[in-house]
Write a protein that holds these residues in place. Structure first.
Motif, PDB file in Angstrom:
ATOM      1  N   GLU A  87       0.867  -1.358  -0.158  1.00  0.00           N
ATOM      2  CA  GLU A  87      -0.005  -0.023   0.042  1.00  0.00           C
ATOM      3  C   GLU A  87       0.917   1.140   0.073  1.00  0.00           C
ATOM      4  OE1 GLU A  87      -3.343  -0.014   2.641  1.00  0.00           O
ATOM      5  OE2 GLU A  87      -4.170  -1.954   2.079  1.00  0.00           O
ATOM      6  N   SER A  90       2.146   3.452  -5.517  1.00  0.00           N
ATOM      7  CA  SER A  90       1.142   3.956  -6.226  1.00  0.00           C
ATOM      8  C   SER A  90       0.583   2.811  -7.199  1.00  0.00           C
ATOM      9  CB  SER A  90       1.561   5.197  -6.975  1.00  0.00           C
ATOM     10  OG  SER A  90       2.562   4.733  -8.024  1.00  0.00           O
ATOM     11  N   GLY A  91      -0.499   3.036  -7.602  1.00  0.00           N
ATOM     12  CA  GLY A  91      -1.090   1.990  -8.342  1.00  0.00           C
ATOM     13  C   GLY A  91      -0.017   1.730  -9.692  1.00  0.00           C
ATOM     14  N   GLN A  93       3.130   2.069  -9.744  1.00  0.00           N
ATOM     15  CA  GLN A  93       4.365   1.562  -9.484  1.00  0.00           C
ATOM     16  C   GLN A  93       3.987  -0.167  -9.006  1.00  0.00           C
ATOM     17  OE1 GLN A  93       5.128   3.968  -5.899  1.00  0.00           O
ATOM     18  NE2 GLN A  93       6.593   5.247  -6.999  1.00  0.00           N
ATOM     19  N   TYR A  94       2.920  -0.336  -8.866  1.00  0.00           N
ATOM     20  CA  TYR A  94       2.652  -1.625  -8.230  1.00  0.00           C
ATOM     21  C   TYR A  94       2.460  -2.493  -9.573  1.00  0.00           C
ATOM     22  CZ  TYR A  94       0.388  -5.984  -6.750  1.00  0.00           C
ATOM     23  OH  TYR A  94       0.264  -7.312  -6.274  1.00  0.00           O
ATOM     24  N   ASP A 125      -6.445   7.269 -11.342  1.00  0.00           N
ATOM     25  CA  ASP A 125      -6.133   7.029  -9.842  1.00  0.00           C
ATOM     26  C   ASP A 125      -4.809   6.262  -9.575  1.00  0.00           C
ATOM     27  OD1 ASP A 125      -8.566   7.863  -8.278  1.00  0.00           O
ATOM     28  OD2 ASP A 125      -9.448   6.034  -9.618  1.00  0.00           O
ATOM     29  N   ALA A 127      -1.877   6.994 -10.103  1.00  0.00           N
ATOM     30  CA  ALA A 127      -0.621   7.797  -9.679  1.00  0.00           C
ATOM     31  C   ALA A 127      -0.734   8.005  -8.088  1.00  0.00           C
ATOM     32  CB  ALA A 127      -0.582   9.151 -10.149  1.00  0.00           C
ATOM     33  N   GLN A 128      -1.729   7.714  -7.515  1.00  0.00           N
ATOM     34  CA  GLN A 128      -2.374   7.818  -6.198  1.00  0.00           C
ATOM     35  C   GLN A 128      -1.861   6.592  -5.390  1.00  0.00           C
ATOM     36  OE1 GLN A 128      -3.588  10.770  -5.047  1.00  0.00           O
ATOM     37  NE2 GLN A 128      -3.308  11.272  -7.198  1.00  0.00           N
ATOM     38  N   PRO A 129      -1.295   6.945  -4.108  1.00  0.00           N
ATOM     39  CA  PRO A 129      -1.093   5.628  -3.068  1.00  0.00           C
ATOM     40  C   PRO A 129      -1.957   4.429  -3.081  1.00  0.00           C
ATOM     41  CG  PRO A 129      -1.302   7.461  -1.867  1.00  0.00           C
ATOM     42  CD  PRO A 129      -1.317   8.173  -3.444  1.00  0.00           C
ATOM     43  N   ILE A 130      -1.758   3.318  -3.012  1.00  0.00           N
ATOM     44  CA  ILE A 130      -2.530   2.283  -2.989  1.00  0.00           C
ATOM     45  C   ILE A 130      -3.421   2.554  -1.486  1.00  0.00           C
ATOM     46  CG2 ILE A 130      -3.024  -0.183  -2.939  1.00  0.00           C
ATOM     47  CD1 ILE A 130      -0.620  -0.523  -4.695  1.00  0.00           C
ATOM     48  N   SER A 132      -4.817   4.743  -0.291  1.00  0.00           N
ATOM     49  CA  SER A 132      -5.930   5.568  -0.536  1.00  0.00           C
ATOM     50  C   SER A 132      -7.176   5.103  -1.204  1.00  0.00           C
ATOM     51  CB  SER A 132      -5.631   6.887  -1.231  1.00  0.00           C
ATOM     52  OG  SER A 132      -5.284   6.755  -2.609  1.00  0.00           O
ATOM     53  N   TYR A 133      -6.693   3.916  -1.943  1.00  0.00           N
ATOM     54  CA  TYR A 133      -7.947   3.172  -2.422  1.00  0.00           C
ATOM     55  C   TYR A 133      -9.059   2.484  -1.633  1.00  0.00           C
ATOM     56  CZ  TYR A 133      -4.768   3.135  -6.827  1.00  0.00           C
ATOM     57  OH  TYR A 133      -4.235   3.366  -7.966  1.00  0.00           O
TER      58      TYR A 133
END
Length: 235
Positions: A87, A90-91, A93-94, A125, A127-130, A132-133
């Motif tokens: 987590e 970011s999406g 990156q994963y 989404d 670019a956002q950290p996981i 925050s999902y």
């Protein structure tokens, strides 16, 4: 594509899976049905090389999961019942992390990431950290990561949990496309209506033992899958 032969897995004195044999052929969507604790997740994790088992053998496209676990894992994708993710990433990156593990060329991974993130409405989404999902967004990310290396066999444990109706529809479409292209799907679900409409073949497991298996028509006859399941469960 997936052959399970006399699979037995024990936890101490408890036999979670008892002499189970199934054959999931290429081009087939195969449903795996059972109550909580019936042995579905244990079977699925054994097929993915996550759990060692006591007896029997599992083959992925003719390759033994015992003798060549890495070779088998290169051919499959696993979607768990809970989306366990890093987590802090970011999406995107994963997704690139998973693509690197499977040595997916950058052009191919880029095309698949664009395709599936757009389909599941996750592009904005990534670019956002996981962390925050939402639960549903994490499930979508797991699905995209599973498809990024174009697996021959997709093994899924309750894949529709947390998905909205649109995402559920797209996942079912993708499952059929994989099979039409020569792959196979093996998945567990409690949503019996979905299994009845989607599956080519189905197996029902109870207390670790296979109760019935075969084509959907053979298993349910003129009844619904729910009726057959409840009857076999003694409800």
């Amino acid at each position: 594509m997936l052959k399970i032969e006399n699979l037995t897995k024990k936890y101490g004195d408890k036999t979670a899976v008892d002499n189970l044999s199934l054959h999931i052929k290429k081009g087939m969507i195969y449903g795996f049905i059972g109550h909580n604790g019936a042995g579905k997740t244990t079977t699925i994790k054994s097929c993915c090389g996550i759990l060692q088992f006591d007896e029997g053998e599992i083959y992925i496209d003719g390759v033994s999961i015992k003798e060549d676990p890495l070779g088998c894992k290169r051919m499959i994708a696993y979607i768990p019942d809970n989306p366990y993710l890093y987590e802090f990433l970011s999406g995107i990156q994963y997704l690139n992390f998973v693509a690197d593990i499977f040595n997916v060329p950058k052009a191919e991974r880029g095309e698949r990431i664009r395709k599936y993130s757009s389909l599941f409405e996750l592009t904005d989404d990534l670019a956002q950290p996981i962390s925050s999902y939402s639960r549903g967004m994490k499930q979508k990310l797991v699905i995209i990561s599973a498809l990024i290396h174009d697996p021959k066999l997709v093994i899924m444990d309750e894949p529709f949990v947390g998905l909205d109706p649109k995402a559920t529809h797209y996942l079912k479409t993708i499952m059929r496309e994989i099979c039409n292209n020569g792959g196979a799907i093996f998945f567990s679900t409690h949503v019996l209506e979905v299994a009845e409409r989607l599956c080519d073949e189905v197996a029902i497991i109870r207390k670790g033992k296979l109760v019935i298996s075969g084509s959907m028509e053979e298993v349910k006859g003129n009844d619904s899958l729910e009726d057959i399941f409840l009857e076999l469960e003694g409800e």
